[in-house]
Design a protein around this motif. Structure first.
Motif, PDB file in Angstrom:
ATOM      1  N   ASP A  21      -0.762  -4.188   4.807  1.00 59.07           N
ATOM      2  CA  ASP A  21      -1.250  -3.049   5.573  1.00 59.07           C
ATOM      3  C   ASP A  21      -1.266  -1.773   4.749  1.00 59.07           C
ATOM      4  O   ASP A  21      -2.241  -1.025   4.753  1.00 59.07           O
ATOM      5  N   GLU A  22      -0.174  -1.535   4.041  1.00 59.15           N
ATOM      6  CA  GLU A  22      -0.087  -0.320   3.226  1.00 59.15           C
ATOM      7  C   GLU A  22      -1.122  -0.368   2.112  1.00 59.15           C
ATOM      8  O   GLU A  22      -1.752   0.633   1.782  1.00 59.15           O
TER       9      GLU A  22
ATOM     10  N   PRO B 270     -14.245  21.948  13.432  1.00 55.96           N
ATOM     11  CA  PRO B 270     -13.562  20.678  13.156  1.00 55.96           C
ATOM     12  C   PRO B 270     -12.100  20.927  12.777  1.00 55.96           C
ATOM     13  O   PRO B 270     -11.789  21.906  12.118  1.00 55.96           O
TER      14      PRO B 270
ATOM     15  N   VAL C 142      -8.864   7.852   8.291  1.00 55.08           N
ATOM     16  CA  VAL C 142      -9.686   8.012   9.481  1.00 55.08           C
ATOM     17  C   VAL C 142     -10.244   9.428   9.496  1.00 55.08           C
ATOM     18  O   VAL C 142      -9.516  10.384   9.293  1.00 55.08           O
ATOM     19  N   LYS C 143     -11.533   9.526   9.720  1.00 51.99           N
ATOM     20  CA  LYS C 143     -12.110  10.859   9.806  1.00 51.99           C
ATOM     21  C   LYS C 143     -11.550  11.546  11.044  1.00 51.99           C
ATOM     22  O   LYS C 143     -11.222  10.906  12.034  1.00 51.99           O
ATOM     23  N   ALA C 144     -11.458  12.864  10.961  1.00 58.40           N
ATOM     24  CA  ALA C 144     -10.858  13.582  12.071  1.00 58.40           C
ATOM     25  C   ALA C 144     -11.720  13.430  13.321  1.00 58.40           C
ATOM     26  O   ALA C 144     -12.944  13.416  13.247  1.00 58.40           O
ATOM     27  N   SER C 145     -11.046  13.271  14.436  1.00 54.20           N
ATOM     28  CA  SER C 145     -11.768  13.179  15.697  1.00 54.20           C
ATOM     29  C   SER C 145     -12.431  14.514  16.001  1.00 54.20           C
ATOM     30  O   SER C 145     -11.849  15.570  15.797  1.00 54.20           O
ATOM     31  N   VAL C 146     -13.658  14.448  16.482  1.00 57.25           N
ATOM     32  CA  VAL C 146     -14.374  15.677  16.820  1.00 57.25           C
ATOM     33  C   VAL C 146     -13.704  16.354  18.017  1.00 57.25           C
ATOM     34  O   VAL C 146     -13.808  17.551  18.223  1.00 57.25           O
ATOM     35  N   LEU C 147     -12.973  15.529  18.799  1.00 60.17           N
ATOM     36  CA  LEU C 147     -12.323  16.083  19.992  1.00 60.17           C
ATOM     37  C   LEU C 147     -11.126  16.950  19.633  1.00 60.17           C
ATOM     38  O   LEU C 147     -10.704  17.785  20.414  1.00 60.17           O
ATOM     39  N   GLU C 148     -10.591  16.716  18.442  1.00 56.92           N
ATOM     40  CA  GLU C 148      -9.345  17.379  18.119  1.00 56.92           C
ATOM     41  C   GLU C 148      -9.574  18.840  17.728  1.00 56.92           C
ATOM     42  O   GLU C 148     -10.495  19.156  16.984  1.00 56.92           O
TER      43      GLU C 148
ATOM     44  N   ARG D 113      -3.962  -1.884   2.231  1.00 54.04           N
ATOM     45  CA  ARG D 113      -5.278  -1.697   2.827  1.00 54.04           C
ATOM     46  C   ARG D 113      -5.504  -0.227   3.181  1.00 54.04           C
ATOM     47  O   ARG D 113      -6.563   0.320   2.944  1.00 54.04           O
ATOM     48  N   ASP D 114      -4.472   0.398   3.754  1.00 57.76           N
ATOM     49  CA  ASP D 114      -4.596   1.817   4.088  1.00 57.76           C
ATOM     50  C   ASP D 114      -4.940   2.632   2.870  1.00 57.76           C
ATOM     51  O   ASP D 114      -5.699   3.566   2.927  1.00 57.76           O
TER      52      ASP D 114
ATOM     53  N   ARG E 144     -13.929  16.041  28.697  1.00 53.66           N
ATOM     54  CA  ARG E 144     -13.310  15.158  27.707  1.00 53.66           C
ATOM     55  C   ARG E 144     -13.065  13.751  28.236  1.00 53.66           C
ATOM     56  O   ARG E 144     -13.256  12.770  27.525  1.00 53.66           O
TER      57      ARG E 144
ATOM     58  N   LEU F 117     -15.001   8.672  17.747  1.00 59.94           N
ATOM     59  CA  LEU F 117     -14.765  10.088  18.065  1.00 59.94           C
ATOM     60  C   LEU F 117     -15.055  11.005  16.888  1.00 59.94           C
ATOM     61  O   LEU F 117     -15.065  12.224  17.037  1.00 59.94           O
ATOM     62  N   SER F 118     -15.279  10.439  15.708  1.00 55.45           N
ATOM     63  CA  SER F 118     -15.607  11.297  14.571  1.00 55.45           C
ATOM     64  C   SER F 118     -17.118  11.412  14.390  1.00 55.45           C
ATOM     65  O   SER F 118     -17.589  12.023  13.454  1.00 55.45           O
TER      66      SER F 118
ATOM     67  N   LEU G 126     -19.949  17.379  23.526  1.00 55.01           N
ATOM     68  CA  LEU G 126     -19.075  18.527  23.777  1.00 55.01           C
ATOM     69  C   LEU G 126     -19.898  19.789  23.953  1.00 55.01           C
ATOM     70  O   LEU G 126     -19.664  20.593  24.853  1.00 55.01           O
TER      71      LEU G 126
END
Lengths: 586, 314
Positions: free
Chosen positions: A280-281, A374, A290-296, A283-284, B224, B209-210, B218
């Protein structure tokens, strides 16, 4: 920090993994896992020479004992030492899992490389072979073969290796295919390097990373299947210790001595967990984060100042941006601001160009207005007065009411700006109902009107379509329709024509101009193209490196550019130079 | 829709042909004399001749093959040698199938629902919670299911006495008891799948979500919860559904172990006793029936995929 993280990860993604082991050693979970596997390997590998008791030595006077000094992990139902049985059983387990990995690798890797490199019928055949191996539960095939060849770890793990070779085949094929089309492989081919040399020198080294990850996962899976076979009584025959069989024996005595369930099962769990953790490590590390969530959203760095209506706004001022600064590292040096003390006003019904090259902060300024920066970008200073109300730090709930309703937005790439899983109708009806409080039927009728408004022929047909069935220009018109669904007073168009064909661009600009005139809304046109600005804007705000360098009426801007940067931009726009007659038509 | 079904069925034919051929060849793969090795030592010459005839080994290989394949078409999977001597394999498998199908299909559904919900929750949370979710899912994938099963029995059946430890009750007999008898097996069998579906969902939701269209939504003032539960879940579901076929294969294979732990007499237990008793015709039957079940479930998964993903429909 996250920006940096993404930057470093982007470089990891493009370059093949460098020193995966050294990176692994910086992760605490991975280090613990490696340490556990090392201890286990030593315990099992050196079992014959360690001061352990005979794993087969029975002692019927000391059965089912708890851990003690004599028996560190206790004894089983026949009084045999559990620690010793785990060590001896581990040899079989670890070597068996290794055997499966090696068999899978030896079969899958060459087949995959040849399939990827040669293509054609061999590729087809290999693909089918892999499909078939994946089509049945591995355990069923292993059992079927065990029925034929007898139950032994060596046979079972070899069969399992053959089945798992399909994963290696696919992996090697995919990497080879990707690598084959790389420029440097082409270059090697052109310069007359032989095929084997290309494969061994260029292709194989690049598949090592993914193969290591695949091998850790395969090792874990093989260990689990082997233990399952032992548990089912289809592993090595009885007196031989095996982790699976020990668990099975323990389950028979679990009421008398629950402790018996712990050692073998836990060792098995920890070992598989350790192997998976390492995989896992690895692979990460090999894929971009992970791209930042647009919701965040970042927490606002500048506190909300409710009710700050400094001076009653002039009636025709729609938007007033004052001293706006945006940072992705709030609390860091001011030099890091992507937008720095930007201020401008937009009157009702006015079209203003926000101009600059990429990285000048124009898009961030536009996103700040809608509070859609963003993560982790945030407004650190300044105010954004829209209809007299400061939008900075406005609660999300109130902001959602302004978005779409009072301020619409059209973004750069129409093809990715629409949700691929929903029809145009569904994406239009939602906002229409929300903003105009319409019934479903009313909204559907209104959707047709709206599509007509944005110049789409045959709206009913388009409403039924999914985004991937639309052309770029058509999709941008739909996106504009969505932005107009709330009848906004301000439309922010972020490079609305950049991603489109030149022939389509003019149509979209013409549409924006006519919409602006018909609906009387204000438009902020974010663009790097001064030709576009000359076409439809009355004023322009020129930005460079996050600051405004010039702000003028469009005619003045082109006649008497004040700032050297503006002059440079004008000179770099061929269509404008044409106007001045300094450019020879091509 | 009809086109998809037809193309998938056409795709399945060569696969079925190869697997059945493999299953046929199992007998000839037996090292040495298959009859002697099945009967073991101490068999009379008469028994030897009988079994040889029953397996059709007195015929040339080509004739054996045609007979075998011909039998499959008429639903004849051969005759059991040692488990239930003389009984048709098809009947034996048929009586065991409901147990295994109940177990695996219920597990598939539970795995999907619980896995997606956990994955969604993990995608929405950052920092420590995300890390816990990662370790938790790794733990779920790594825990040996037979060990977990026994521990659950020890806890829920023996210590707390709230759920039955063993056995399977047909649904026709009592739906409540049926459900009760499935709780522990389903949890045991499903945990690994839940963990991997949760992982998949988390990655997929994060990816969704990205995307740019989330900003469009939005900017259009979409609430949301609607973005998450309508748009993100729908789009994130596509990659999750695409691995559902593999998930089912994993679950179906897992029933072999789980049926042993919970003493459920399904296909899994049948397989084990066929292996220990060298009942090759039963093994062959299990391989063929398993292939068919997997193909049918994969067809259903494909249809679901097409229903979810407009780009795949053409």
């Amino acid at each position: 920090m996250s920006i940096e993280l993404q930057a470093t990860n982007a470089s990891v993604e493009t370059k093949p993994q460098k020193r995966p082991l050294r990176r692994l050693l910086r992760k605490p979970f991975a280090v613990v896992s490696i340490a556990w596997l090392a201890v286990l390997a030593i315990l099992c590998g050196l079992a014959p020479w360690l001061p352990l008791q005979d794993p087969l030595q029975q002692n019927l006077t000391a059965t089912l004992q708890l851990p003690s000094a004599a028996h560190l992990l206790g004894t089983d139902s026949l009084g045999r030492d559990i620690l010793s049985r785990i060590a001896w059983g581990g040899q079989d387990a670890l070597l068996g899992a290794l055997e499966a990995v090696v068999v899978a690798l030896v079969i899958g890797l060459p087949l995959g490389v040849i399939a990827g490199y040669a293509g054609g019928w061999f590729d087809q055949l290999a693909g089918r072979f892999a499909d078939i191996l994946f089509a049945l539960p591995a355990l069923i095939i292993v059992l079927a073969l065990a029925a034929v060849f007898g139950t032994s770890t060596a046979v079972s793990m070899a069969s399992l290796g053959v089945i798992y070779s399909a994963s290696y085949l696919r992996l090697a094929r995919a990497s080879t295919l990707a690598m084959r089309n790389e420029l440097y492989v082409d270059a090697a081919r052109v310069s007359g390097i032989s095929r084997p040399a290309i494969v061994f020198g260029h292709i194989l080294p690049n598949t090592v990373g993914p193969l290591i990850i695949q091998s850790t996962l395969t090792f874990g899976a093989a260990l689990l299947i082997q233990a399952s076979l032992g548990f089912l009584g289809l592993g090595s025959p009885p007196p031989t210790p095996s982790w699976g069989a020990m668990t099975s024996e323990a389950s028979l005595y679990m009421i008398q001595q629950p402790w018996l369930m712990v050692p073998a099962g836990l060792v098995l769990l920890l070992t598989i967990l350790a192997v998976n953790l390492i995989g896992d490590e690895l692979r990460d590390g090999s894929t971009a984060s992970v791209k930042a969530s647009v919701l965040e959203r970042a927490r606002p760095a500048r506190a909300a100042a409710p009710g700050t209506t400094a001076a009653p706004p002039a009636s025709d001022v729609l938007l007033e941006v004052q001293g706006l600064s945006v940072s992705f590292d709030p609390g860091g040096p001011e030099a890091a601001n992507v937008v720095e003390e930007v201020g401008f006003t937009i009157a009702r019904g006015e079209t203003v160009g926000l101009v600059g090259e990429s990285g000048s902060g124009k898009t961030m300024t536009a996103l700040a207005i809608l509070n859609l920066l963003p993560f982790p970008g945030t407004v650190t200073e300044g105010r954004i007065l829209f209809e007299g109300r400061d939008l900075v730090g406005l609660p999300e709930k109130e902001m959602a009411r302004i978005r779409g309703q009072r301020i619409g937005m059209v973004s750069q790439e129409p093809m990715v700006a629409l949700d691929p899983s929903f029809t145009v109708r569904s994406q239009l009806v939602g906002p229409l109902r929300r903003h105009r409080r319409l019934s479903r039927a009313q909204a559907r009728a209104e959707a047709v009107t709206l599509l007509e408004l944005v110049g789409i022929p045959d709206p009913p047909a388009v409403l039924r379509k999914y985004p991937h069935e639309l052309s770029g220009g058509m999709a941008q018109r739909v996106a504009i329709a969505i932005a107009l669904s709330g009848d906004p007073a301000l439309l922010i168009a972020d490079e609305p024509t950049t991603a489109l064909d030149v022939t389509v661009q003019a149509g979209i600009l013409e549409l924006l101009r006519s919409l602006q005139q018909r609906l009387g809304m204000a438009v902020i046109l974010v663009t790097h193209d001064l030709g576009v600005v000359a076409d439809i804007c009355s004023r322009a705000v020129v930005m460079q490196k996050g600051r405004i360098v010039e702000s003028a009426l469009v005619d003045d801007l082109f006649d008497r550019p004040q700032h050297p940067y503006t002059r440079g931009l004008i000179a770099a726009t061929p269509s404008l130079v044409d106007l001045g007659g300094e450019h020879e038509p091509a | 829709m009809v086109k998809i079904v037809v193309s998938r069925v056409l795709f399945a034919i060569p696969l079925l042909l190869i697997i059945t051929t493999f299953s046929f060849l199992l007998v000839s793969l037996i090292p040495g004399d298959p009859v002697a090795s099945i009967l073991g030592e101490g068999a009379t010459p008469q028994q030897y001749a009988e079994l040889r005839a029953q397996l059709g080994l007195d015929q040339p290989l080509a004739v054996q093959y045609l007979r075998y394949m011909g039998g499959l078409f008429t639903g004849d999977l051969g005759t059991s040698i040692s488990i239930q001597p003389g009984q048709p394999v098809a009947a034996i498998v048929w009586t065991r199938l409901p147990v295994t199908l109940s177990l695996s299909l219920v597990t598939l559904v539970v795995t999907l629902v619980v896995g997606v919900l956990i994955g969604l929750a993990a995608a929405m949370s950052r920092g420590v919670t995300g890390r816990v979710a990662q370790i938790g899912s790794l733990l779920g994938v790594s825990i040996p299911n037979f060990w977990l099963g026994v521990l659950l029995v020890l806890l829920f059946s023996i210590t707390w006495k709230v759920l039955p430890a063993t056995g399977y009750v047909p649904i026709q007999q009592s739906p409540v008891l049926w459900a009760q008898s499935l709780v522990l097996p389903v949890v045991t069998l499903g945990l690994a799948g839940i963990a991997s579906v949760a992982r998949q969902t988390r990655g997929s939701v994060n990816d969704t979500l990205s995307r740019d269209y989330v900003r469009t939504l939005l900017a259009a003032g979409t609430p949301r919860y609607q973005i998450v539960f309508k748009h993100a879940l729908r789009n994130a579901g596509i990659p999750v559904v695409s691995v559902l076929g593999f998930l089912f294969i994993g679950i179906f294979g897992g029933t072999i172990v789980i049926e042993q732990v919970f003493a459920m007499s399904g296909i899994g237990q049948l397989t084990i006793s066929a292996v220990t008793n060298h009942d090759i015709p039963v093994i062959q039957g299990v391989v063929v029936v398993t292939t068919i079940v997997v193909l049918i479930v994969n067809l259903a998964v494909d249809l679901l995929y097409f229903a979810l993903n407009p780009k795949a429909r053409r």
